[in-house]
Design a protein around this motif. Structure first.
Motif, PDB file in Angstrom:
ATOM      1  N   PHE A  62       5.165   0.665  66.420  1.00 14.24           N
ATOM      2  CA  PHE A  62       6.585   0.350  66.390  1.00 14.24           C
ATOM      3  C   PHE A  62       7.394   1.611  66.183  1.00 14.24           C
ATOM      4  O   PHE A  62       6.945   2.553  65.536  1.00 14.24           O
ATOM      5  N   ILE A  63       8.599   1.588  66.725  1.00 12.02           N
ATOM      6  CA  ILE A  63       9.530   2.707  66.590  1.00 12.02           C
ATOM      7  C   ILE A  63      10.581   2.322  65.553  1.00 12.02           C
ATOM      8  O   ILE A  63      11.136   1.228  65.602  1.00 12.02           O
ATOM      9  N   LEU A  64      10.830   3.243  64.635  1.00 13.24           N
ATOM     10  CA  LEU A  64      11.891   3.059  63.636  1.00 13.24           C
ATOM     11  C   LEU A  64      12.901   4.181  63.788  1.00 13.24           C
ATOM     12  O   LEU A  64      12.542   5.304  64.128  1.00 13.24           O
TER      13      LEU A  64
ATOM     14  N   GLY B 246      20.789   5.422  64.634  1.00 15.93           N
ATOM     15  CA  GLY B 246      19.899   6.262  65.420  1.00 15.93           C
ATOM     16  C   GLY B 246      19.961   7.724  65.042  1.00 15.93           C
ATOM     17  O   GLY B 246      19.412   8.581  65.731  1.00 15.93           O
ATOM     18  N   SER B 247      20.632   8.018  63.949  1.00 19.85           N
ATOM     19  CA  SER B 247      20.838   9.418  63.589  1.00 19.85           C
ATOM     20  C   SER B 247      19.639  10.006  62.863  1.00 19.85           C
ATOM     21  O   SER B 247      18.837   9.304  62.275  1.00 19.85           O
ATOM     22  N   SER B 248      19.544  11.301  62.980  1.00 19.42           N
ATOM     23  CA  SER B 248      18.630  12.065  62.151  1.00 19.42           C
ATOM     24  C   SER B 248      19.530  13.035  61.430  1.00 19.42           C
ATOM     25  O   SER B 248      20.038  13.972  62.028  1.00 19.42           O
ATOM     26  N   PHE B 249      19.784  12.758  60.184  1.00 16.83           N
ATOM     27  CA  PHE B 249      20.763  13.556  59.475  1.00 16.83           C
ATOM     28  C   PHE B 249      20.272  14.993  59.320  1.00 16.83           C
ATOM     29  O   PHE B 249      19.085  15.244  59.145  1.00 16.83           O
ATOM     30  N   SER B 250      21.216  15.911  59.388  1.00 16.74           N
ATOM     31  CA  SER B 250      20.841  17.302  59.176  1.00 16.74           C
ATOM     32  C   SER B 250      20.358  17.457  57.735  1.00 16.74           C
ATOM     33  O   SER B 250      20.751  16.687  56.861  1.00 16.74           O
ATOM     34  N   PRO B 251      19.500  18.456  57.475  1.00 16.08           N
ATOM     35  CA  PRO B 251      19.003  18.640  56.100  1.00 16.08           C
ATOM     36  C   PRO B 251      20.121  18.779  55.069  1.00 16.08           C
ATOM     37  O   PRO B 251      20.009  18.262  53.965  1.00 16.08           O
ATOM     38  N   VAL B 252      21.224  19.439  55.432  1.00 16.72           N
ATOM     39  CA  VAL B 252      22.340  19.610  54.492  1.00 16.72           C
ATOM     40  C   VAL B 252      22.960  18.251  54.172  1.00 16.72           C
ATOM     41  O   VAL B 252      23.197  17.910  53.013  1.00 16.72           O
ATOM     42  N   LEU B 253      23.193  17.443  55.191  1.00 15.99           N
ATOM     43  CA  LEU B 253      23.766  16.116  54.976  1.00 15.99           C
ATOM     44  C   LEU B 253      22.812  15.226  54.187  1.00 15.99           C
ATOM     45  O   LEU B 253      23.234  14.457  53.328  1.00 15.99           O
TER      46      LEU B 253
ATOM     47  N   GLU C 189      12.133   7.702  65.572  1.00 20.46           N
ATOM     48  CA  GLU C 189      13.067   8.000  66.662  1.00 20.46           C
ATOM     49  C   GLU C 189      14.384   8.516  66.112  1.00 20.46           C
ATOM     50  O   GLU C 189      14.851   8.076  65.067  1.00 20.46           O
ATOM     51  N   PHE C 190      14.978   9.463  66.842  1.00 21.04           N
ATOM     52  CA  PHE C 190      16.334   9.874  66.511  1.00 21.04           C
ATOM     53  C   PHE C 190      17.092  10.157  67.797  1.00 21.04           C
ATOM     54  O   PHE C 190      16.507  10.289  68.863  1.00 21.04           O
ATOM     55  N   HIS C 191      18.417  10.194  67.682  1.00 15.03           N
ATOM     56  CA  HIS C 191      19.282  10.464  68.816  1.00 15.03           C
ATOM     57  C   HIS C 191      20.031  11.765  68.578  1.00 15.03           C
ATOM     58  O   HIS C 191      20.368  12.092  67.446  1.00 15.03           O
ATOM     59  N   TRP C 192      20.271  12.485  69.658  1.00 18.46           N
ATOM     60  CA  TRP C 192      21.084  13.700  69.597  1.00 18.46           C
ATOM     61  C   TRP C 192      21.826  13.837  70.910  1.00 18.46           C
ATOM     62  O   TRP C 192      21.248  13.633  71.984  1.00 18.46           O
ATOM     63  N   TYR C 193      23.102  14.161  70.812  1.00 25.23           N
ATOM     64  CA  TYR C 193      23.925  14.353  71.993  1.00 25.23           C
ATOM     65  C   TYR C 193      24.587  15.728  71.898  1.00 25.23           C
ATOM     66  O   TYR C 193      25.107  16.077  70.846  1.00 25.23           O
TER      67      TYR C 193
ATOM     68  N   PRO D 295       4.554  10.542  64.729  1.00 30.58           N
ATOM     69  CA  PRO D 295       5.174  11.308  65.817  1.00 30.58           C
ATOM     70  C   PRO D 295       6.688  11.088  65.831  1.00 30.58           C
ATOM     71  O   PRO D 295       7.176  10.055  65.382  1.00 30.58           O
ATOM     72  N   ILE D 296       7.393  12.064  66.364  1.00 30.70           N
ATOM     73  CA  ILE D 296       8.851  12.008  66.447  1.00 30.70           C
ATOM     74  C   ILE D 296       9.241  11.859  67.909  1.00 30.70           C
ATOM     75  O   ILE D 296       8.674  12.500  68.785  1.00 30.70           O
ATOM     76  N   TYR D 297      10.240  11.033  68.147  1.00 31.18           N
ATOM     77  CA  TYR D 297      10.676  10.711  69.498  1.00 31.18           C
ATOM     78  C   TYR D 297      12.174  10.900  69.606  1.00 31.18           C
ATOM     79  O   TYR D 297      12.931  10.234  68.894  1.00 31.18           O
ATOM     80  N   LEU D 298      12.622  11.831  70.466  1.00 33.10           N
ATOM     81  CA  LEU D 298      14.042  12.013  70.749  1.00 33.10           C
ATOM     82  C   LEU D 298      14.403  11.025  71.844  1.00 33.10           C
ATOM     83  O   LEU D 298      14.004  11.187  72.989  1.00 33.10           O
ATOM     84  N   ALA D 299      15.114   9.966  71.484  1.00 34.57           N
ATOM     85  CA  ALA D 299      15.346   8.859  72.407  1.00 34.57           C
ATOM     86  C   ALA D 299      16.523   9.109  73.340  1.00 34.57           C
ATOM     87  O   ALA D 299      16.478   8.776  74.500  1.00 34.57           O
TER      88      ALA D 299
END
Length: 159
Positions: free
Chosen positions: A77-79, A84-91, A123-127, A154-158
């Motif tokens: 399963f994908i979480l 869908g964000s992957s927060f930056s380390p600072v955030l 999974e994370f999203h980036w635009y 594993p990491i998935y850029l969706a």
């Protein structure tokens, strides 16, 4: 009847059904539990603060139910995190300080269990440019940090 009986049990049954289909189609990588989960509760900041906790507790509850069936679920399963964000380390650090980073240890333990079975993808999203305004490298660092917390799936850029 409870909310669990009306909504959650049907959702888990559908996930079981998708998992059974997954076994028939080797070209399908995994099943996304919830695409771009919303940041709920706004404008009430109390409920918005609880939203991330509730999301990860929901994931853990789904995995717990999937573990209890007569037929073992073998599908991965994908979480993904809120929106869908992957927060930056600072955030991420800021969210921990103001206690918005409130994923329960029970949820983390259940998700790590599925990660250790090879049944989890993060999974994370980036635009580019809007709305992320940060580099892909920064988001990847956030995704690696989150994946480490979840047992290093594993990491998935969706998108």
């Amino acid at each position: 009847p409870t909310e669990k009986a009306h909504i959650f049990d049907h959702y888990v049954a559908f996930m079981r059904y998708l998992a059974s289909l997954w076994e028939q189609f080797p070209n399908v990588i995994a099943i996304d539990l919830l695409n771009e989960p919303p940041w709920g509760g706004l404008p009430n900041l109390y409920w918005a603060e609880k939203c991330r906790t509730d999301l990860w507790d929901f994931y853990a509850a789904v995995f717990t139910e999937l573990d209890t069936g007569a037929t073992p679920v073998r599908a991965p399963f994908i979480l993904e995190d809120v929106a869908g964000s992957s927060f930056s380390p600072v955030l991420d650090v800021i969210m921990q300080v103001v206690q918005l980073e409130d994923i329960s240890w029970g949820a983390i333990a259940k998700v790590r269990e599925w990660s250790s079975k090879g049944q989890l993808i993060y999974e994370f999203h980036w635009y580019p440019d809007e709305p992320t305004e940060e580099s892909l490298q920064s988001y990847m660092q956030g995704a690696y940090a989150m994946a480490t917390l979840l047992g290093s799936p594993p990491i998935y850029l969706a998108e």
